[in-house]
Scaffold this active site. Sequence first.
Site, PDB file in Angstrom:
ATOM      1  CB  CYS A 257      -0.988  -0.031   1.165  1.00 43.73           C
ATOM      2  SG  CYS A 257      -2.492   0.902   0.837  1.00 43.73           S
ATOM      3  CG  ASN A 299      -7.507   2.000   3.679  1.00 41.08           C
ATOM      4  OD1 ASN A 299      -7.927   3.049   3.188  1.00 41.08           O
ATOM      5  ND2 ASN A 299      -7.017   1.923   4.893  1.00 41.08           N
ATOM      6  CG  HIS A 343      -4.211  -3.753   2.923  1.00 42.43           C
ATOM      7  ND1 HIS A 343      -3.356  -3.450   3.957  1.00 42.43           N
ATOM      8  CD2 HIS A 343      -4.574  -2.570   2.379  1.00 42.43           C
ATOM      9  CE1 HIS A 343      -3.219  -2.136   4.049  1.00 42.43           C
ATOM     10  NE2 HIS A 343      -3.954  -1.582   3.093  1.00 42.43           N
ATOM     11  CD  GLU A 345      -2.906  -6.612   5.397  1.00 43.89           C
ATOM     12  OE1 GLU A 345      -3.641  -5.623   5.560  1.00 43.89           O
ATOM     13  OE2 GLU A 345      -2.152  -6.740   4.411  1.00 43.89           O
TER      14      GLU A 345
END
Length: 367
Positions: A257, A299, A343, A345
């Site tokens: 990110c 995000n 992301h 994760e």
Amino acid sequence: MKYTKRHKAIILLADGTIFHGKSIGKQGSAFGEVCFNTGATGYQEVITDPSYFGQLMVATTAHLGSYGTHKDEVESDAIQIAGLICKNFSFNYSRPAADASLEEFLDKYDLFAISDVDTRALVSYIRDNGAMNAVISTEVDNIEALKKQLADVPEMKGLELASKVSTKAPYFVGDENATYRVSALDLGIKRNILRNLAKKDVYIKVFPYDATYEQMDAFKPDGFFISNGPGDPEPLESAITLTKEIMKHNRPLFGICLGHQIIALANGISTYKMNNGHRGINHPVKNLITGKGEITSQNHGFAINREETENHPDIEITHVHLNDHTVAGLRMKSKNVFSVQYHPEASPGPNDANYLFDQFIENIKKK
């Protein structure tokens, strides 16, 4: 459910547009950039994600709070968003495993939130007009004063926020006897990133946002990691300098990110503020190396310049976002460096991209 008097509230956008709602608990005002997340679950992880620092979060799902909160479902030690906006707020919850209601969680961290908002209309407006600064407030009869205060809130473009959420001192995660050691730069790191690295037999030392290459290399790491985080990547000069040093020494490097954007900037690729960003848990991405599609958790409000990336002689685009064709991943041809804009994760979200942590370990083995 405790009885809470609901007060009239408004959302005042920077362009003067007003939406109406009601306060969930406390009265007052909260300022920040308004943005929206399309995930139907994961609200607790979202509001504790440091990447959202300073933002007013609009939940597009119709109901918020129905499954309560749990002490383990956080991505940092505090609430990171500036304020919460939703349609229907559930004061009661039905999940047996929950240890508190969302109302109690918000009260604990003194977060101002409003509900009963026409979130479909608000999100549609943001999509058309772009993310902008806003204020949510119960001072419904004080519009002109709110406008003056709102005018003083800095724009997200050019705003350095990593220093607000980064650790103040280094700390360790994982088993000190693990096979691999990684130095991680904390620009707003999520706990689940550290959990996923630790699962891969990695011992991690997490460093503050302004750490130097010498400080991080003193840990004798097998690889380096640059985390997610809030704000504009361009002001993070120390992180960009650090990344250039890591690349100069040809060390294994993985960025997620904001870390992805820092790696791009270190290679001379510019970044830009998106109209309203990508925030949700069902964003489609295509892996150009394997040809496979991935559903991803995202995000971010900034992205890297695709044309400059395509024209860079030492960069290969590895992933693209299928909705708008923005760059979702890259790798260097001459260095042991790769990154993704989303992301892997998750937390919340799907696990389609979890293989990227394995890829990082494989890169470390090749060093």
